[in-house]
Design a protein around this motif. Structure first.
Motif, PDB file in Angstrom:
ATOM      1  N   PRO A  35       0.843  -1.211   0.000  1.00 24.90           N
ATOM      2  CA  PRO A  35       0.000   0.000   0.000  1.00 24.90           C
ATOM      3  C   PRO A  35       0.872   1.253   0.000  1.00 24.90           C
ATOM      4  CG  PRO A  35      -0.674  -1.550   1.729  1.00 24.90           C
ATOM      5  CD  PRO A  35       0.653  -2.003   1.222  1.00 24.90           C
ATOM      6  N   THR A  36       0.374   2.291  -0.629  1.00 23.08           N
ATOM      7  CA  THR A  36       1.061   3.585  -0.586  1.00 23.08           C
ATOM      8  C   THR A  36       0.440   4.518   0.447  1.00 23.08           C
ATOM      9  OG1 THR A  36      -0.355   4.488  -2.335  1.00 23.08           O
ATOM     10  CG2 THR A  36       1.694   3.396  -3.024  1.00 23.08           C
ATOM     11  N   ALA A  37      -0.700   4.152   0.981  1.00 25.60           N
ATOM     12  CA  ALA A  37      -1.373   4.974   1.995  1.00 25.60           C
ATOM     13  C   ALA A  37      -2.260   4.075   2.838  1.00 25.60           C
ATOM     14  CB  ALA A  37      -2.209   6.076   1.349  1.00 25.60           C
ATOM     15  N   SER A  38      -2.379   4.414   4.121  1.00 22.91           N
ATOM     16  CA  SER A  38      -3.361   3.727   4.968  1.00 22.91           C
ATOM     17  C   SER A  38      -4.728   4.362   4.754  1.00 22.91           C
ATOM     18  CB  SER A  38      -2.956   3.830   6.440  1.00 22.91           C
ATOM     19  OG  SER A  38      -3.071   5.168   6.888  1.00 22.91           O
ATOM     20  N   LEU A  39      -5.771   3.674   5.185  1.00 19.35           N
ATOM     21  CA  LEU A  39      -7.114   4.260   5.078  1.00 19.35           C
ATOM     22  C   LEU A  39      -7.194   5.534   5.914  1.00 19.35           C
ATOM     23  CD1 LEU A  39      -9.412   1.094   5.205  1.00 19.35           C
ATOM     24  CD2 LEU A  39      -8.123   2.075   3.291  1.00 19.35           C
ATOM     25  N   ALA A  40      -6.513   5.538   7.046  1.00 21.16           N
ATOM     26  CA  ALA A  40      -6.495   6.743   7.884  1.00 21.16           C
ATOM     27  C   ALA A  40      -5.792   7.888   7.166  1.00 21.16           C
ATOM     28  CB  ALA A  40      -5.811   6.449   9.219  1.00 21.16           C
ATOM     29  N   ASP A  41      -4.714   7.574   6.423  1.00 24.92           N
ATOM     30  CA  ASP A  41      -4.022   8.611   5.660  1.00 24.92           C
ATOM     31  C   ASP A  41      -4.962   9.285   4.665  1.00 24.92           C
ATOM     32  OD1 ASP A  41      -1.604   8.118   6.921  1.00 24.92           O
ATOM     33  OD2 ASP A  41      -0.900   6.739   5.365  1.00 24.92           O
ATOM     34  N   VAL A  42      -5.715   8.464   3.927  1.00 26.03           N
ATOM     35  CA  VAL A  42      -6.630   9.008   2.917  1.00 26.03           C
ATOM     36  C   VAL A  42      -7.675   9.890   3.580  1.00 26.03           C
ATOM     37  CG1 VAL A  42      -8.299   8.446   1.108  1.00 26.03           C
ATOM     38  CG2 VAL A  42      -6.219   7.069   1.360  1.00 26.03           C
ATOM     39  N   ARG A  43      -8.244   9.402   4.665  1.00 26.50           N
ATOM     40  CA  ARG A  43      -9.263  10.204   5.362  1.00 26.50           C
ATOM     41  C   ARG A  43      -8.656  11.489   5.918  1.00 26.50           C
ATOM     42  NH1 ARG A  43     -14.113   9.116   5.456  1.00 26.50           N
ATOM     43  NH2 ARG A  43     -14.964   7.039   5.121  1.00 26.50           N
ATOM     44  N   ARG A  92      -6.147  13.222   4.695  1.00 23.92           N
ATOM     45  CA  ARG A  92      -5.819  14.181   3.640  1.00 23.92           C
ATOM     46  C   ARG A  92      -7.057  14.854   3.059  1.00 23.92           C
ATOM     47  NH1 ARG A  92      -1.556  10.518   1.983  1.00 23.92           N
ATOM     48  NH2 ARG A  92      -2.792   9.632   0.288  1.00 23.92           N
ATOM     49  N   TYR A  93      -8.185  14.158   3.129  1.00 25.92           N
ATOM     50  CA  TYR A  93      -9.404  14.698   2.505  1.00 25.92           C
ATOM     51  C   TYR A  93     -10.575  14.629   3.492  1.00 25.92           C
ATOM     52  CZ  TYR A  93      -6.761  14.284  -1.815  1.00 25.92           C
ATOM     53  OH  TYR A  93      -5.798  14.412  -2.793  1.00 25.92           O
ATOM     54  N   PRO A  94     -10.533  15.452   4.537  1.00 34.50           N
ATOM     55  CA  PRO A  94     -11.605  15.378   5.544  1.00 34.50           C
ATOM     56  C   PRO A  94     -12.924  15.972   5.066  1.00 34.50           C
ATOM     57  CG  PRO A  94     -10.079  17.140   6.075  1.00 34.50           C
ATOM     58  CD  PRO A  94      -9.475  16.411   4.908  1.00 34.50           C
ATOM     59  N   ASP A  95     -12.898  16.888   4.093  1.00 36.43           N
ATOM     60  CA  ASP A  95     -14.123  17.602   3.694  1.00 36.43           C
ATOM     61  C   ASP A  95     -14.224  17.711   2.174  1.00 36.43           C
ATOM     62  OD1 ASP A  95     -14.965  18.328   6.421  1.00 36.43           O
ATOM     63  OD2 ASP A  95     -13.170  19.590   6.396  1.00 36.43           O
ATOM     64  N   LEU A  96     -14.029  16.621   1.482  1.00 35.60           N
ATOM     65  CA  LEU A  96     -14.086  16.652   0.019  1.00 35.60           C
ATOM     66  C   LEU A  96     -15.524  16.853  -0.446  1.00 35.60           C
ATOM     67  CD1 LEU A  96     -11.945  16.352  -2.205  1.00 35.60           C
ATOM     68  CD2 LEU A  96     -12.592  13.933  -2.375  1.00 35.60           C
ATOM     69  N   ALA A  97     -15.700  17.796  -1.342  1.00 31.26           N
ATOM     70  CA  ALA A  97     -17.047  18.112  -1.832  1.00 31.26           C
ATOM     71  C   ALA A  97     -17.602  16.965  -2.660  1.00 31.26           C
ATOM     72  CB  ALA A  97     -16.995  19.392  -2.672  1.00 31.26           C
ATOM     73  N   PRO A  98     -18.926  16.763  -2.659  1.00 29.04           N
ATOM     74  CA  PRO A  98     -19.530  15.702  -3.470  1.00 29.04           C
ATOM     75  C   PRO A  98     -19.134  15.820  -4.939  1.00 29.04           C
ATOM     76  CG  PRO A  98     -21.136  16.614  -1.944  1.00 29.04           C
ATOM     77  CD  PRO A  98     -19.930  17.481  -1.861  1.00 29.04           C
ATOM     78  N   GLN A  99     -19.021  14.641  -5.564  1.00 30.63           N
ATOM     79  CA  GLN A  99     -18.716  14.515  -6.996  1.00 30.63           C
ATOM     80  C   GLN A  99     -17.399  15.220  -7.357  1.00 30.63           C
ATOM     81  OE1 GLN A  99     -22.804  15.694  -8.552  1.00 30.63           O
ATOM     82  NE2 GLN A  99     -22.434  13.844  -9.764  1.00 30.63           N
ATOM     83  N   THR A 100     -16.385  15.005  -6.496  1.00 28.93           N
ATOM     84  CA  THR A 100     -15.064  15.564  -6.750  1.00 28.93           C
ATOM     85  C   THR A 100     -14.095  14.452  -7.117  1.00 28.93           C
ATOM     86  OG1 THR A 100     -15.400  17.383  -5.192  1.00 28.93           O
ATOM     87  CG2 THR A 100     -13.121  16.823  -5.740  1.00 28.93           C
ATOM     88  N   GLU A 139      -8.108   6.141  -7.946  1.00 27.72           N
ATOM     89  CA  GLU A 139      -8.175   7.573  -7.665  1.00 27.72           C
ATOM     90  C   GLU A 139      -9.028   7.856  -6.436  1.00 27.72           C
ATOM     91  OE1 GLU A 139      -9.523  11.761  -9.888  1.00 27.72           O
ATOM     92  OE2 GLU A 139      -9.941   9.811 -10.804  1.00 27.72           O
ATOM     93  N   VAL A 140      -8.612   8.838  -5.648  1.00 25.56           N
ATOM     94  CA  VAL A 140      -9.414   9.293  -4.509  1.00 25.56           C
ATOM     95  C   VAL A 140     -10.496  10.220  -5.046  1.00 25.56           C
ATOM     96  CG1 VAL A 140      -9.413  10.507  -2.310  1.00 25.56           C
ATOM     97  CG2 VAL A 140      -7.430   9.113  -2.964  1.00 25.56           C
ATOM     98  N   VAL A 141     -11.761   9.900  -4.715  1.00 28.96           N
ATOM     99  CA  VAL A 141     -12.889  10.684  -5.200  1.00 28.96           C
ATOM    100  C   VAL A 141     -13.908  10.845  -4.077  1.00 28.96           C
ATOM    101  CG1 VAL A 141     -12.591   9.769  -7.548  1.00 28.96           C
ATOM    102  CG2 VAL A 141     -14.239   8.685  -5.985  1.00 28.96           C
ATOM    103  N   ALA A 142     -14.896  11.705  -4.307  1.00 25.25           N
ATOM    104  CA  ALA A 142     -16.083  11.758  -3.461  1.00 25.25           C
ATOM    105  C   ALA A 142     -17.282  11.465  -4.357  1.00 25.25           C
ATOM    106  CB  ALA A 142     -16.235  13.117  -2.797  1.00 25.25           C
ATOM    107  N   SER A 159     -14.068   8.127  -1.148  1.00 30.33           N
ATOM    108  CA  SER A 159     -13.890   6.788  -1.706  1.00 30.33           C
ATOM    109  C   SER A 159     -12.611   6.711  -2.506  1.00 30.33           C
ATOM    110  CB  SER A 159     -15.066   6.435  -2.647  1.00 30.33           C
ATOM    111  OG  SER A 159     -16.315   6.633  -2.022  1.00 30.33           O
ATOM    112  N   VAL A 160     -12.187   5.494  -2.738  1.00 27.73           N
ATOM    113  CA  VAL A 160     -11.187   5.215  -3.769  1.00 27.73           C
ATOM    114  C   VAL A 160     -11.917   4.540  -4.914  1.00 27.73           C
ATOM    115  CG1 VAL A 160      -9.150   3.852  -4.388  1.00 27.73           C
ATOM    116  CG2 VAL A 160      -9.228   5.075  -2.202  1.00 27.73           C
TER     117      VAL A 160
END
Length: 529
Positions: free
Chosen positions: A68-76, A78-86, A150-153, A160-161
């Motif tokens: 893995p290149t990131a933990s699930l906690a890392d992803v969360r 980095r993107y605590p407030d990602l807007a929908p459909q981003t 890709e990291v998306v919302a 999500s990934v």
């Protein structure tokens, strides 16, 4: 629900709540009855068939490595407030255990969990490579899965990934418990702690808190100049405390050995050898009953400090408990089982005899009181006694029956009778008692400490008295430890010793009432086959 039947939907309205019904066979709870056992075996057989399908497709269901290149906690994080459909444009590789699958036509939602953190995989069929599409049809809740994408919302705002590649990391053969009911059987939680940790967030909380407590205890001792050491767990004679030992046999030596009751005598030998401050966080064993407060295998912090007495050790104890509380809970002001308790210093200090006088209403009682009278006081309060017990033991029994469970706030109960304290120094101003204390919090003992006995002749006399009691049938009495006496005869400086019950401290700080909840794998009665 049939694990292989997708919900009727199209891609346009599929991006919905990720916590809806799980499309999986995981709705099996436990295999405690015949019908459930039969269902479990069916599920295991189905999953073994999937293993065979994977191998036929040249997919290894139990690979050797993943990166893995990131933990699930890392992803969360980095993107605590990602807007929908981003779409972030950031690609990453993540991994975790599948805890939820929801199939909706050509779209599948998978929720991974890693180290207590959940993250969704948003899996449109068209975005996956060919091998990943086939793999997605064969995964189940409980499997370990890697994903690159890709990291998306999503349009509901769910972080999500969106993977292009999926990698099976381990195929689970047994299902997880029903997500609505969890692992409700208390004994099953203790027997299958690995499963408890998967489905029970509070279990994770307790053991993460335990790690913080141990770290805080070590940090405090290190800052005070104590050296952490390790002493034997197999002893040639039982010693260090009055308790019934476990016995084993060493074949090569043709000798019986005893699992450690306490490391005390070995640690004090190190003080005699010139190490001024030593401690050990140790596993000890006592072949006694089990309860919500007692496990035969338990953890203690035991420390010894040259030139100190039990007043110095009280100050150390206050610091250890306060530091552990701040590390685990962020404060010394706690609630335990719905009732407030403060671990802020100073703790109350009171003699054992004074507490017994208060509880019995007999202000004239002392260790010189006639045995007949003390036995009568015991009978008056329905406290059983044995003919061999002296006044110190009778007073202790009164205290344990009438007082100990009533002491809620931290209390140093001081000055125990010599009769029940074979390793503690006689009190400097009252030779009938010792300079010993126990720390009582929420009605139970959490620590035991002495100004240590350093007179080798006095120690020998007390060992011999213990040996006589053992010969008379007291299985918990100690024996004469010649190796320790030899060390004492070299010269043991004034010493303060402390033993802290780590499991009970964690119970207090985690606000749990059963010691088995704070021991990863507690001792249990063997299951009937």
């Amino acid at each position: 629900m049939d694990a292989q039947t997708p919900h009727a939907s199209d891609d346009a309205n599929a991006d919905a709540d990720t916590d809806a019904d799980t499309d999986t066979d995981a709705d099996t709870d436990t295999d405690t009855d015949a019908s459930t056992g039969s269902k479990l075996q069916e599920i295991i057989a189905t999953r073994r068939e999937k293993v065979a399908q994977l191998r036929a497709a040249e997919v290894e269901p139990y690979p050797v490595r993943f990166a893995p290149t990131a933990s699930l906690a890392d992803v969360r994080g980095r993107y605590p407030d990602l807007a929908p459909q981003t779409d972030t444009g950031e690609r990453c590789t993540v991994a975790g255990r599948i805890i939820s699958i929801r199939r909706m036509g050509k779209l599948t939602f998978v929720v991974l969990r890693e180290d207590g953190v959940d993250l969704q995989l948003f899996c449109p069929r068209a975005a996956l490579d060919e091998g990943s599409r086939a793999l997605l049809e064969l995964v189940d809740v409980g499997d370990w899965l890697g994903a690159q994408g890709e990291v998306v919302a999503t349009k509901t705002g769910e972080l999500s990934v969106k993977p292009t590649t999926l990698t099976l990391l381990s195929k689970g053969l047994r299902p997880l418990p029903d997500k609505w009911h969890g692992l409700s059987d208390t004994e099953a939680r203790f027997r299958q702690r690995e499963l408890d940790l998967v489905v029970n967030a509070d279990a994770r909380r307790v053991f993460e808190l335990r790690a913080k407590v141990l770290g805080a205890l070590r940090a405090e001792m290190e800052e005070r100049g104590f050296v952490e050491v390790e002493t034997p767990m197999l002893h040639p004679i039982p010693g260090g405390a009055a308790a019934r030992p476990f016995v084993t046999h060493h074949n090569a030596l043709e000798a019986d050995l005893y699992l450690r009751i306490a490391p005390e005598l070995y640690l004090k030998r190190l003080i005699a050898g010139g190490m001024p401050r030593v401690y050990e966080i140790n596993r000890s064993f006592r072949n006694e009953g089990m309860s919500t407060r007692h496990n035969p295998e338990f953890t203690m912090l035991e420390s010894y400090e040259a030139y100190a007495d039990y007043h110095d050790v009280m100050a150390l104890t206050e610091s250890l408990f306060a530091r552990a509380a701040r590390a685990a809970r962020g404060t010394t002001e706690l609630s335990y089982q719905g009732r407030k308790v403060s671990l802020a210093a100073p703790f109350r200090r009171v003699s054992l005899l004074e507490l017994v006088r208060e509880a019995t209403g007999r202000g004239e009682l002392d260790y010189g009181t006639d045995l007949v009278e003390l036995r009568a006081v015991c009978e008056q309060h329905q406290v059983p006694w044995e003919p061999a017990w002296g006044p110190g033991k009778l007073v202790l029994e009164l205290y344990e029956a009438l007082v100990e469970h009533t002491l809620w706030d931290p209390t140093f109960v001081m000055d125990y009778p010599v009769e029940v304290s074979p390793l503690a120094r006689r009190h400097r101003s009252d030779p009938g008692v010792t300079e010993r204390f126990e720390l009582i919090v929420v009605g139970r003992e959490h620590a035991n400490a002495f100004s240590e006995l350093i007179d080798p002749d006095d120690q020998r006399t007390r060992f011999e008295a213990q040996a006589e009691a053992k010969a008379a049938g007291d299985e918990e009495a100690m024996v004469v430890d010649e190796a320790y006496l030899r060390a004492m005869e070299l010269g043991l400086p004034p010493t303060g010793g402390l033993g802290v019950g780590v499991d009970r401290l964690v119970m207090l700080l985690a606000d749990v009432a059963n010691i088995r909840d704070v021991i990863l794998f507690p001792t249990l009665r063997p299951q009937q086959q």
